[in-house]
Scaffold this motif. Sequence first.
Motif, short mmCIF file in Angstrom:
data_model
loop_
_atom_site.label_atom_id
_atom_site.label_comp_id
_atom_site.label_asym_id
_atom_site.label_seq_id
_atom_site.Cartn_x
_atom_site.Cartn_y
_atom_site.Cartn_z
N SER A 55 26.84 36.93 27.57
CA SER A 55 27.32 35.37 27.83
C SER A 55 26.58 34.60 28.26
N GLY A 56 26.46 34.75 29.78
CA GLY A 56 25.41 33.91 30.79
C GLY A 56 26.52 33.40 31.59
N SER A 57 26.39 32.92 32.88
CA SER A 57 27.69 32.64 33.85
C SER A 57 27.58 31.46 33.44
N SER A 58 27.99 30.86 32.55
CA SER A 58 29.21 29.80 32.40
C SER A 58 30.82 29.77 32.67
N ARG A 59 31.67 28.97 31.81
CA ARG A 59 33.41 29.25 32.11
C ARG A 59 33.08 29.74 31.07
N LEU A 60 32.30 30.04 29.34
CA LEU A 60 33.40 30.46 28.46
C LEU A 60 33.20 31.43 29.19
N SER A 61 31.67 32.36 30.09
CA SER A 61 32.81 34.27 30.46
C SER A 61 33.33 34.41 30.91
N LEU A 62 34.44 33.88 31.52
CA LEU A 62 35.36 33.89 32.40
C LEU A 62 37.18 35.22 31.86
N LEU A 63 36.86 34.67 30.14
CA LEU A 63 37.72 35.52 30.60
C LEU A 63 37.76 36.75 29.06
N PRO A 64 36.07 36.84 28.82
CA PRO A 64 35.83 38.19 28.48
C PRO A 64 35.24 38.92 30.13
N CYS A 65 35.52 38.32 30.72
CA CYS A 65 35.55 38.77 32.09
C CYS A 65 36.44 39.35 32.86
N LEU A 66 37.61 38.65 33.12
CA LEU A 66 38.74 38.76 33.27
C LEU A 66 39.52 40.46 32.56
N GLU A 67 39.57 40.48 30.90
CA GLU A 67 39.65 41.30 29.61
C GLU A 67 38.91 42.25 30.22
N ALA A 68 37.27 41.89 30.77
CA ALA A 68 36.94 43.37 31.05
C ALA A 68 37.71 44.58 32.15
N VAL A 69 37.92 43.73 32.96
CA VAL A 69 38.37 43.79 34.87
C VAL A 69 39.44 44.59 34.44
N GLN A 70 40.23 43.80 33.74
CA GLN A 70 41.87 44.57 33.23
C GLN A 70 42.05 46.04 32.60
N GLU A 71 40.83 46.24 31.59
CA GLU A 71 41.25 46.87 30.78
C GLU A 71 40.68 48.29 31.83
N GLU A 72 39.81 47.77 32.29
CA GLU A 72 38.96 48.36 33.25
C GLU A 72 40.37 49.11 34.34
N CYS A 73 41.03 48.15 34.67
CA CYS A 73 41.76 48.62 35.98
C CYS A 73 43.27 48.53 35.45
N GLY A 74 43.52 48.29 34.61
CA GLY A 74 44.90 48.25 34.60
C GLY A 74 45.59 46.42 34.48
N TYR A 75 44.48 45.41 36.16
CA TYR A 75 44.88 44.79 36.60
C TYR A 75 43.96 43.90 36.74
N ILE A 76 44.35 42.90 37.45
CA ILE A 76 43.36 42.21 37.37
C ILE A 76 43.11 41.81 39.57
N PRO A 77 42.39 42.58 40.38
CA PRO A 77 42.26 43.09 41.90
C PRO A 77 41.86 41.49 42.38
N HIS A 78 41.70 41.62 43.82
CA HIS A 78 41.87 40.17 44.33
C HIS A 78 40.41 39.91 44.62
N GLU A 79 39.84 41.06 44.68
CA GLU A 79 38.40 41.36 45.07
C GLU A 79 37.20 40.72 43.18
N ALA A 80 37.92 41.24 42.50
CA ALA A 80 37.03 40.84 41.43
C ALA A 80 37.34 39.58 41.09
N VAL A 81 38.50 38.26 41.90
CA VAL A 81 38.56 37.22 41.17
C VAL A 81 37.59 36.48 41.94
N ASN A 82 37.33 37.16 43.44
CA ASN A 82 36.25 36.89 44.76
C ASN A 82 35.20 36.84 43.71
N TYR A 83 35.16 38.05 43.60
CA TYR A 83 33.56 38.27 42.80
C TYR A 83 33.52 37.46 41.25
N LEU A 84 34.39 36.85 41.13
CA LEU A 84 34.04 35.92 39.23
C LEU A 84 33.78 34.57 40.12
#
Length: 155
Positions: A16-45
């Motif tokens: 989807s590219g590295s624009s703001r539009l990718s933020l929600l699908p990225c967060l959904e992917a992390v949530q699905e994988e981990c069951g929550y959004i860890p701080h490291e994922a926020v830093n990475y995003l």
Amino acid sequence: MESIWKEKVDGVITQSGSSRLSLLPCLEAVQEECGYIPHEAVNYLRECLSIPSIDIYGMITFYSLLSTNQKGKYVIRLCNSLPCYLNGTENILDTLVDNLGIEPGQTTLDRRFTLELVPCLGLCDQSPAMVINGVVYGKLTAQLVTEVLDELRTY
Ligand code: FES
């Protein structure tokens, strides 16, 4: 676990590219994988998408399916809107609380179950209703709830 969520985030960004539009699908992917959004994922995003942390946390707060709190393997989302309430949500909630030994908003010590009260799930014709990890359970009775929990304990 970390490498898997990173792989998924990288996959979303590749697609989807590295624009703001990718933020929600990225967060959904992390949530699905981990069951929550860890701080490291926020830093990475923040680094990958060049979005300030405050904006990322803002989006997490806005969407009820996203959370920075680690949840259980099974997230029980029980509707507490009026139609379900009139059809017996209170009794169902009592059954869940007694069976799990936790209150809404809490997670069992073994991290198997998280209990949440949520607004209408769009399942009013099946009230009272709950959703567990995307699976719908409608026309709930105390007995059905007990059977569902017993079954989930075996996995
Ligand atoms: S009121 Fe409970 S699903 Fe709509």
